[in-house]
Design a protein around this motif. Structure first.
Motif, mmCIF file in Angstrom:
data_model
loop_
_atom_site.group_PDB
_atom_site.id
_atom_site.type_symbol
_atom_site.label_atom_id
_atom_site.label_comp_id
_atom_site.label_asym_id
_atom_site.label_seq_id
_atom_site.Cartn_x
_atom_site.Cartn_y
_atom_site.Cartn_z
ATOM 1 N N ASN A 200 0.793 -1.237 0.000
ATOM 2 C CA ASN A 200 0.000 0.000 0.000
ATOM 3 C C ASN A 200 0.820 1.278 0.000
ATOM 4 O O ASN A 200 0.437 2.275 -0.604
ATOM 5 N N ARG A 201 1.958 1.243 0.719
ATOM 6 C CA ARG A 201 2.712 2.490 0.874
ATOM 7 C C ARG A 201 3.206 3.048 -0.460
ATOM 8 O O ARG A 201 3.585 4.214 -0.536
ATOM 9 N N GLN A 204 1.925 6.367 -1.457
ATOM 10 C CA GLN A 204 2.389 7.606 -0.810
ATOM 11 C C GLN A 204 3.252 8.440 -1.765
ATOM 12 O O GLN A 204 3.481 9.627 -1.536
ATOM 13 N N LEU A 243 -4.784 5.108 1.362
ATOM 14 C CA LEU A 243 -3.670 5.795 2.049
ATOM 15 C C LEU A 243 -3.793 5.682 3.571
ATOM 16 O O LEU A 243 -2.801 5.737 4.286
ATOM 17 N N PRO A 247 0.159 0.496 5.809
ATOM 18 C CA PRO A 247 1.144 0.708 4.732
ATOM 19 C C PRO A 247 1.715 -0.596 4.181
ATOM 20 O O PRO A 247 2.099 -0.672 3.021
ATOM 21 N N ASP A 248 1.722 -1.643 5.022
ATOM 22 C CA ASP A 248 2.264 -2.927 4.562
ATOM 23 C C ASP A 248 1.212 -3.817 3.910
ATOM 24 O O ASP A 248 1.509 -4.946 3.520
#
Ligand SMILES: NC(=O)c1ccc[n+]([C@@H]2O[C@H](COP(=O)([O-])OP(=O)(O)OC[C@H]3O[C@@H](n4cnc5c(N)ncnc54)[C@H](OP(=O)(O)O)[C@@H]3O)[C@@H](O)[C@H]2O)c1
Length: 300
Positions: A200-201, A204, A243, A247-248
């Motif tokens: 997911n990160r 960013q 977001l 994040p993992d």
């Protein structure tokens, strides 16, 4: 009178739904497995586990014997989209004139995919939102609550009734086209993580977020042409939520590529491309994603 269900594909989704249905005494469930296992064990989000040993079939001879005992009321198909054709012999053996077939898969082409083997009047497409993963044959980890949505017709209402009293949130929708395409819009940007092999990160990075937005806007444009009621603002809503997610976090396309398994690229981004062609809507981002992911499929 018991309700006879045959479930083809006891993986993350099929195994989890099966484990919940086993809590209903009126349901007589038979599992059709490709890789046999002794016991179905589904870890729940709260740390408890659902454990069961429903009858398993792995050969077509056994299927013939099972149908001799009476027709199945339902067949649930929960294999990955690319394994659809492999279920054809099972469907031929198990399908009776009044058997209903629930296709529980991602994408929007449930009906087209199974049209060669299941009459349209007996087929029910199912949208499933249920975070789960298989750790070994028969071993599944359910990470969050499960939700299934179906069209609001006779088959849909009968399907919803099967889950009464279980924690699965089952409901019909008067606008199933929108339900399916909303889910596909979310899935469409997952191709980027699978291509990058980054969780997911990755979103960013502003340029990657823009790319995800572009893929989703394409999907939404095609969705609207297909009759879905989706606004362009959905792309930003999905991006915001991605977001805010872990994040993992890794989507299933990414997880499949990382594990060297086949990916449902055609059923996801490929479906957008095919529908776009029908409507004369260019889909270059989805086309590139599909082409690259197909080129990355494992060869076996
Ligand atoms: N997992 C999720 O969180 C999730 C969430 C929403 C939607 N979905 C969608 O749900 C669908 C199912 O995905 P999944 O994650 O459950 O896949 P999965 O864990 O890979 O499970 C698929 C199962 O189908 C079995 N299978 C394949 N071919 C078969 C055959 N010919 N006969 C009998 N069994 C067969 C596989 O057996 P083997 O053990 O031999 O491989 C496996 O048990 C996909 O369309 C997916 O996109 C998944």
């Amino acid at each position: 009178m018991s309700i006879r269900i045959a479930l083809i594909g006891p993986g993350a989704i099929g195994g989890t739904l099966a484990a919940h249905l086993l809590s209903r005494p009126e349901i007589d469930l038979t599992i059709i497995a490709r890789t046999p296992f002794d016991q179905l064990r589904v870890e729940q989000p709260d740390g408890s586990a659902l454990v069961g040993t429903p009858p398993f079939l792995t050969t077509l001879d056994a299927a013939s014997a099972a149908t001799a005992a009476g027709p199945f009321d339902w067949i649930f198909v929960a294999v990955k989209a690319y394994d659809a054709a492999a279920t054809a012999p099972w469907l031929a053996a198990l399908l009776g004139p009044s058997t209903r077939v629930a296709i529980i898969q991602n994408g929007v082409e449930h009906r087209e995919r199974f049209a060669p083997w299941v009459p349209a009047s007996q087929l029910l497409p199912v949208m499933v939102d249920l975070p789960a993963e298989r750790t070994a044959p028969g071993r599944i980890r359910q990470r969050g609550p499960g939700l299934v949505r179906v069209p609001a017709d006779d088959l849909g209402h009968a399907f919803v009734a099967l889950f009464a009293g279980t924690p699965i949130d089952a409901a019909t929708s008067d606008d199933f086209t929108t339900v399916l395409w909303r889910k596909l819009t979310i899935n469409s940007h997952g191709a980027i993580n699978a291509l990058l092999l980054r969780p997911n990160r990755a979103l960013q990075t502003p340029a990657i977020a823009e790319l995800a937005r572009a893929i989703m806007l394409e999907t939404i444009a095609v969705a609207r042409a297909e009759g879905a009621r989706l606004d362009d603002a959905l792309a930003d809503t999905i991006l915001d939520s991605a977001l805010r997610a872990a994040p993992d976090g890794v989507n299933s396309l990414h997880a499949d590529r990382a594990a060297g398994r086949r990916m449902e690229a055609s059923a996801r981004n490929g479906a957008v491309v095919r529908a776009g062609l029908r409507h004369g809507i260019p889909t270059p981002f989805n086309l590139m994603a599909t082409t690259l992911l197909e080129a990355l499929q494992p060869t076996d």
